[in-house]
Design a protein around this motif. Structure first.
Motif, mmCIF file in Angstrom:
data_model
loop_
_atom_site.group_PDB
_atom_site.id
_atom_site.type_symbol
_atom_site.label_atom_id
_atom_site.label_comp_id
_atom_site.label_asym_id
_atom_site.label_seq_id
_atom_site.Cartn_x
_atom_site.Cartn_y
_atom_site.Cartn_z
ATOM 1 N N ASN A 206 55.619 31.918 43.772
ATOM 2 C CA ASN A 206 55.597 33.380 43.703
ATOM 3 C C ASN A 206 54.324 33.859 42.995
ATOM 4 O O ASN A 206 53.487 33.059 42.577
ATOM 5 N N THR A 207 54.194 35.158 42.826
ATOM 6 C CA THR A 207 52.971 35.739 42.246
ATOM 7 C C THR A 207 52.742 35.261 40.820
ATOM 8 O O THR A 207 51.609 34.943 40.429
ATOM 9 N N TRP A 208 53.814 35.217 40.035
ATOM 10 C CA TRP A 208 53.691 34.775 38.641
ATOM 11 C C TRP A 208 53.264 33.308 38.548
ATOM 12 O O TRP A 208 52.414 32.939 37.741
ATOM 13 N N GLN A 209 53.841 32.469 39.379
ATOM 14 C CA GLN A 209 53.487 31.045 39.384
ATOM 15 C C GLN A 209 52.036 30.842 39.834
ATOM 16 O O GLN A 209 51.323 29.984 39.303
ATOM 17 N N GLN A 210 51.584 31.637 40.788
ATOM 18 C CA GLN A 210 50.186 31.565 41.218
ATOM 19 C C GLN A 210 49.248 31.949 40.072
ATOM 20 O O GLN A 210 48.197 31.325 39.882
ATOM 21 N N PHE A 211 49.655 32.949 39.311
ATOM 22 C CA PHE A 211 48.829 33.396 38.183
ATOM 23 C C PHE A 211 48.764 32.322 37.100
ATOM 24 O O PHE A 211 47.683 32.041 36.553
ATOM 25 N N ILE A 212 49.893 31.686 36.801
ATOM 26 C CA ILE A 212 49.958 30.698 35.724
ATOM 27 C C ILE A 212 49.266 29.396 36.114
ATOM 28 O O ILE A 212 48.513 28.816 35.304
ATOM 29 N N TYR A 213 49.490 28.924 37.345
ATOM 30 C CA TYR A 213 49.034 27.590 37.718
ATOM 31 C C TYR A 213 47.714 27.585 38.490
ATOM 32 O O TYR A 213 47.139 26.504 38.705
ATOM 33 N N ILE A 214 47.247 28.737 38.920
ATOM 34 C CA ILE A 214 45.968 28.797 39.635
ATOM 35 C C ILE A 214 44.950 29.637 38.866
ATOM 36 O O ILE A 214 43.862 29.163 38.512
ATOM 37 N N THR A 215 45.314 30.880 38.606
ATOM 38 C CA THR A 215 44.351 31.815 38.007
ATOM 39 C C THR A 215 43.956 31.399 36.599
ATOM 40 O O THR A 215 42.760 31.291 36.295
ATOM 41 N N ILE A 216 44.944 31.156 35.741
ATOM 42 C CA ILE A 216 44.650 30.832 34.340
ATOM 43 C C ILE A 216 43.814 29.563 34.197
ATOM 44 O O ILE A 216 42.794 29.566 33.488
ATOM 45 N N PRO A 217 44.171 28.450 34.860
ATOM 46 C CA PRO A 217 43.331 27.234 34.718
ATOM 47 C C PRO A 217 41.900 27.430 35.229
ATOM 48 O O PRO A 217 40.951 26.930 34.615
ATOM 49 N N ILE A 218 41.737 28.122 36.351
ATOM 50 C CA ILE A 218 40.392 28.316 36.891
ATOM 51 C C ILE A 218 39.557 29.210 35.983
ATOM 52 O O ILE A 218 38.335 29.038 35.880
ATOM 53 N N LEU A 219 40.207 30.138 35.306
ATOM 54 C CA LEU A 219 39.493 31.061 34.414
ATOM 55 C C LEU A 219 39.242 30.479 33.019
ATOM 56 O O LEU A 219 38.729 31.181 32.158
ATOM 57 N N GLN A 220 39.602 29.215 32.801
ATOM 58 C CA GLN A 220 39.465 28.635 31.465
ATOM 59 C C GLN A 220 38.032 28.682 30.929
ATOM 60 O O GLN A 220 37.828 29.062 29.770
ATOM 61 N N PRO A 221 37.008 28.336 31.719
ATOM 62 C CA PRO A 221 35.637 28.456 31.190
ATOM 63 C C PRO A 221 35.258 29.890 30.832
ATOM 64 O O PRO A 221 34.565 30.127 29.838
ATOM 65 N N VAL A 222 35.723 30.837 31.643
ATOM 66 C CA VAL A 222 35.444 32.249 31.368
ATOM 67 C C VAL A 222 36.157 32.686 30.099
ATOM 68 O O VAL A 222 35.602 33.426 29.282
ATOM 69 N N THR A 223 37.383 32.218 29.932
ATOM 70 C CA THR A 223 38.134 32.553 28.726
ATOM 71 C C THR A 223 37.450 31.990 27.486
ATOM 72 O O THR A 223 37.385 32.652 26.449
ATOM 73 N N PHE A 224 36.941 30.778 27.600
ATOM 74 C CA PHE A 224 36.182 30.197 26.477
ATOM 75 C C PHE A 224 34.998 31.088 26.110
ATOM 76 O O PHE A 224 34.748 31.371 24.936
ATOM 77 N N PHE A 225 34.261 31.546 27.108
ATOM 78 C CA PHE A 225 33.101 32.415 26.871
ATOM 79 C C PHE A 225 33.533 33.732 26.239
ATOM 80 O O PHE A 225 32.935 34.193 25.258
ATOM 81 N N VAL A 226 34.580 34.350 26.786
ATOM 82 C CA VAL A 226 35.048 35.643 26.297
ATOM 83 C C VAL A 226 35.524 35.535 24.851
ATOM 84 O O VAL A 226 35.177 36.371 24.003
ATOM 85 N N VAL A 227 36.298 34.494 24.553
ATOM 86 C CA VAL A 227 36.806 34.326 23.191
ATOM 87 C C VAL A 227 35.671 34.013 22.215
ATOM 88 O O VAL A 227 35.633 34.534 21.096
#
Length: 302
Positions: A206-227
């Motif tokens: 579902n949409t939530w699972q796609q966000f947790i298992y696809i979006t969040i892991p792929i955005l990890q480098p961006v999150t590191f930069f932002v933080v």
């Protein structure tokens, strides 16, 4: 003879290439040396001296006395506590809000271009102007207390109560800085291949699972930069605290930060050596936290 001559030509050619490279680098090296390296070396020099500014500049070597004074100065620990509290609350809040705004705008809502402009307006507005506007909002008879009273919630003396003064600055900064990081997240979201979501949907995610298992892991480098950028920026909090408190860090040192303390040491107490020691303490804290964060986010693999 011919081989020796050829070797000499190769050596001359390599020297010419190296010299040309250094000539092209020279302007950059000159700028970095003048505005980065030399100030750092001068700050090290200042931190080891007591500087007399009145009646002519004089330097008295005192060793590490400025650094030992940091341990004994109560205001340093207050400023460090305030700054740490500010960072711990603001950085996660602005990061989460930026991600939520980015995901919302990337979902194809109507009028998304107008929403982007509206969200981004606080970022392009002067920090001083925003602070003055929020001081009017935070006034005892201001807009925020009127809204709180209207919905039946307790009102506060946002500018004069030590328990809430720093929280007021936090709210303002979360609201004004999140849109900047939203743009970074939005650019990263648009680079994620849509095929990944289509494949996950076919597998029943579902949409939530796609966000947790696809979006969040792929955005990890961006999150590191932002933080990382958020931590560095929040540890350097100065202008809002200065305007809110009139440069005192009040009420009762509630809005005193390390950078404001550096300002007071230099421009009020004329203690440049001690200010340099505080600056090195701030740099050490930022570097340490960034390295810890890099390890937590797996920065070595990025």
């Amino acid at each position: 003879m011919w081989q020796v001559s050829k070797q000499q030509q190769n050596i001359r050619w390599n020297l010419t290439e190296n010299l040309a490279g250094y000539l092209f680098l020279a302007p950059t090296l000159l700028v970095l040396g003048t505005f980065v390296v030399l100030p750092i070396l001068y700050a090290v020099f200042l931190s080891l001296h007591k500087v007399q500014l009145l009646g002519g500049i004089e330097y008295q070597f005192i060793g590490f006395r400025n650094f030992s004074r940091l341990v004994e100065d109560e205001r340093v620990w207050i400023a460090l506590k305030n700054t740490a509290e500010y960072v711990v609350i603001v950085v996660p809040s602005q990061t989460i809000l930026a991600l939520v705004l980015a995901v919302t705008l990337n979902s194809g809502i109507r009028g998304k271009n107008w929403w982007r402009i509206l969200y981004f307006l606080p970022t392009v507005t002067s920090s001083a102007v925003l602070t003055l506007i929020f001081m009017w909002i935070y006034n005892t008879d201001g807009l925020l207390n009127d809204v709180l009273a209207f919905v039946g919630l307790p009102t506060y003396n946002w500018l004069g109560d030590p328990n809430v003064a720093l929280k007021g600055i936090m709210i303002m900064n979360i609201w004004s800085t999140a849109p900047f990081y939203m743009v970074i997240y939005l650019a990263a979201l648009q680079d994620i291949p849509q095929k990944l979501y289509e494949a996950a949907e076919l597998d029943g995610a579902n949409t939530w699972q796609q966000f947790i298992y696809i979006t969040i892991p792929i955005l990890q480098p961006v999150t590191f930069f932002v933080v990382a950028i958020g931590i560095i920026g929040t540890f350097q909090l100065f202008d809002q605290s200065y305007i809110f408190s009139g440069g005192t860090g009040g009420p009762n040192n509630a809005t005193l930060t390390l950078v404001l303390l550096i300002y007071q040491a230099v421009f009020r107490n004329l203690q440049m050596g001690y200010a340099a020691a505080i600056a090195f303490l701030l740099a050490l804290v930022i570097i340490t936290i960034t390295l810890i964060q890099r390890r937590l986010f797996g920065g070595e693999k990025m």
